[in-house]
Enzyme design. Structure first.
Site, PDB file in Angstrom:
ATOM      1  N   HIS A   1      68.661  11.206 -19.687  1.00 18.86           N
ATOM      2  CA  HIS A   1      67.432  10.847 -20.402  1.00 18.86           C
ATOM      3  C   HIS A   1      67.667   9.700 -21.373  1.00 18.86           C
ATOM      4  O   HIS A   1      66.948   8.713 -21.297  1.00 18.86           O
ATOM      5  CB  HIS A   1      66.812  12.055 -21.101  1.00 18.86           C
ATOM      6  N   ASP A   2      68.574   9.836 -22.318  1.00 17.57           N
ATOM      7  CA  ASP A   2      68.962   8.658 -23.089  1.00 17.57           C
ATOM      8  C   ASP A   2      69.965   7.880 -22.258  1.00 17.57           C
ATOM      9  O   ASP A   2      70.948   8.458 -21.751  1.00 17.57           O
ATOM     10  CB  ASP A   2      69.548   9.061 -24.452  1.00 17.57           C
ATOM     11  N   HIS A   3      69.685   6.568 -22.101  1.00 17.91           N
ATOM     12  CA  HIS A   3      70.464   5.748 -21.169  1.00 17.91           C
ATOM     13  C   HIS A   3      71.746   5.265 -21.835  1.00 17.91           C
ATOM     14  O   HIS A   3      71.895   4.092 -22.179  1.00 17.91           O
ATOM     15  CB  HIS A   3      69.624   4.573 -20.663  1.00 17.91           C
TER      16      HIS A   3
ATOM     17  N   HIS B   1      65.703   8.395 -27.377  1.00 21.48           N
ATOM     18  CA  HIS B   1      64.784   9.544 -27.432  1.00 21.48           C
ATOM     19  C   HIS B   1      65.180  10.576 -28.483  1.00 21.48           C
ATOM     20  O   HIS B   1      64.340  11.303 -28.988  1.00 21.48           O
ATOM     21  CB  HIS B   1      64.698  10.233 -26.065  1.00 21.48           C
TER      22      HIS B   1
ATOM     23  N   ASP C   1      66.230  11.810 -13.396  1.00 24.11           N
ATOM     24  CA  ASP C   1      65.671  10.469 -13.247  1.00 24.11           C
ATOM     25  C   ASP C   1      66.414   9.791 -12.104  1.00 24.11           C
ATOM     26  O   ASP C   1      67.133   8.809 -12.279  1.00 24.11           O
ATOM     27  CB  ASP C   1      65.716   9.647 -14.545  1.00 24.11           C
TER      28      ASP C   1
ATOM     29  N   ASP D   1      70.101   9.034 -14.553  1.00 23.25           N
ATOM     30  CA  ASP D   1      69.169   7.926 -14.796  1.00 23.25           C
ATOM     31  C   ASP D   1      69.549   6.691 -13.986  1.00 23.25           C
ATOM     32  O   ASP D   1      69.797   5.630 -14.546  1.00 23.25           O
ATOM     33  CB  ASP D   1      69.143   7.612 -16.306  1.00 23.25           C
TER      34      ASP D   1
ATOM     35  N   TYR E   1      63.494   5.544  -9.958  1.00 19.70           N
ATOM     36  CA  TYR E   1      62.579   4.831 -10.861  1.00 19.70           C
ATOM     37  C   TYR E   1      61.575   4.045 -10.050  1.00 19.70           C
ATOM     38  O   TYR E   1      61.883   3.645  -8.930  1.00 19.70           O
ATOM     39  CB  TYR E   1      63.381   3.883 -11.765  1.00 19.70           C
TER      40      TYR E   1
ATOM     41  N   HIS F   1      67.982  17.530 -17.643  1.00 22.60           N
ATOM     42  CA  HIS F   1      67.733  16.093 -17.801  1.00 22.60           C
ATOM     43  C   HIS F   1      67.681  15.683 -19.274  1.00 22.60           C
ATOM     44  O   HIS F   1      68.282  14.700 -19.693  1.00 22.60           O
ATOM     45  CB  HIS F   1      66.439  15.684 -17.102  1.00 22.60           C
TER      46      HIS F   1
ATOM     47  N   ASN G   1      61.976  13.355 -15.978  1.00 24.18           N
ATOM     48  CA  ASN G   1      60.547  13.101 -16.184  1.00 24.18           C
ATOM     49  C   ASN G   1      60.009  12.027 -15.240  1.00 24.18           C
ATOM     50  O   ASN G   1      58.879  12.120 -14.766  1.00 24.18           O
ATOM     51  CB  ASN G   1      60.252  12.746 -17.647  1.00 24.18           C
TER      52      ASN G   1
END
Ligand SMILES: *[C@@H]1O[C@H](CO)[C@@H](O)[C@H](O)[C@H]1NC(C)=O
Ligand SMILES: *[C@@H]1O[C@H](CO)[C@@H](O)[C@H](O)[C@H]1NC(C)=O
Length: 337
Positions: A255-257, A229, A88, A55, A91, A220, A126
């Protein structure tokens, strides 16, 4: 000889690869459809070390550059073999095409340390599916930066570990049912049901047939998370049973930052989230939610992993390079964490 396609598509790039980058060679496997790539060991004792980051691609902002600086220091100390990206990568909406300057601004110009000039194995997140998804998969990017390697799902084979990279975005119902204002590039994924069932079948076969000492799965989306999430219910249903049935040691995701470590109550699997590559501090951790939660950090950072025949050591770092959490795993004795 199913795996040879990779050699063909990658071979022109060999001219560009300096000697210290391990050359990716596809090896054929009769039993599985997932393409397998060999990452030759460079250390005499065949031990392996690598970093895990997720991410991240925000042109250096949100502490991306600070994280990169600390990655460089740790990578130097551990003499890493490669970097794993949990997706990710760019961005907010992936790459617009193979000429998108974000590739340089968010990747090449950021991870500049000598110690990070190694192979990067990337999966898609995503956000990557919201751009030209095929751009990130195009080997032509290796002409711009030889470290780049991204496919949807693939296997990396080393002497002591096998890495199963899994394309998790197509599993998640809401991107299809409630895409909001986002446009997802589903080329190569539709029909979805067939794509997912083939992927699960191929993964199951590959995991079952693997004789690797360590089996590590990378995707991811989290299977388990107490972050923003949370658990990915589609992966709990469809992916987790396959991981548990095939003695997977670690599942790594973004995915979860945040940075987090959760252990399973029903198997040896360690769930390791490394999604702190740039924007973090979401502040909405589910404090009630988790069984098996060993560690949670809401800010930026990354993970290092060292593996040998007997032991694995996972270390989490913050933006200052401070060690936040250590996971020791051992083969032969039951896991004591
Ligand atoms: C960068 O990291 C520091 C230290 O963790 C934190 O205080 C700061 O809020 C971070 N900046 C951003 C934009 O997240
Ligand atoms: C992990 O193992 C190292 C030795 O390799 C030891 O120094 C450290 O204390 C251990 N950490 C934990 C949390 O068990």
């Amino acid at each position: 000889m199913g795996g040879l396609g990779g050699t063909t598509s990658l071979s022109p790039v060999w001219l560009w690869i300096p000697a210290f980058i391990a050359v990716i060679v596809a090896v054929s496997v009769a039993s599985a459809e997932l393409q397998r790539f060999d990452h030759p060991s460079v250390k005499a004792d065949v031990s392996l070390s690598f970093l895990v980051i997720g991410d991240w691609g925000r042109k250096g902002t949100y502490n991306q550059s600070q994280v990169s600086f600390q990655m460089g220091r740790v990578a130097d100390k551990l003499n890493i073999d490669f970097v794993v990206s949990t997706g990710d990568n760019f961005y907010d909406d992936g790459l617009t095409g193979i000429n998108d300057p974000a590739f340089q601004y968010s990747f090449s110009d950021i991870y500049t340390a000598n110690s990070l000039q190694k192979q990067w194995y990337n999966v898609l997140g995503n956000h990557d599916y919201r751009g030209d998804v095929e751009a990130q998969l195009n080997p032509i990017l290796q002409n711009i930066d030889h470290r780049w390697f991204c496919q949807r799902s693939f296997i990396v084979h080393t002497e002591i570990a096998e890495f199963f990279f899994v394309d998790t975005t197509p599993f998640v119902d809401k991107y299809f049912l409630k895409p909001k204002d986002h446009k997802y590039d589903w080329r190569g994924v539709l029909p979805r049901k067939k794509y997912l069932s083939n992927l699960l079948k191929d993964l199951e076969t590959a995991l079952r047939d693997s004789t690797a000492k360590w089996k590590i799965v990378v995707g991811h989306h989290p299977v388990r998370s107490i972050g923003h999430h949370g658990d990915t219910k589609e992966l709990l249903t469809h992916l987790l049973p396959i991981l548990e049935a095939n003695n997977v040691d670690m599942y790594m995701n973004g995915h979860d930052h945040c940075l987090e470590h959760i252990s399973s109550t029903s198997s040896q699997i360690q769930f390791l989230t490394s999604g702190g590559g740039s924007k973090a501090w979401k502040g909405d951790v589910d404090k009630s939610g988790g069984y098996g939660v060993k560690f949670y950090y809401d800010g930026q950072g990354f993970m290092s992993v060292e593996l040998d025949q007997m032991n694995a050591k996972v270390v989490y770092y913050d933006v200052f390079g401070n060690v936040l959490h250590v996971v020791n795993l051992s083969k032969g004795v039951k896991y004591a964490i």
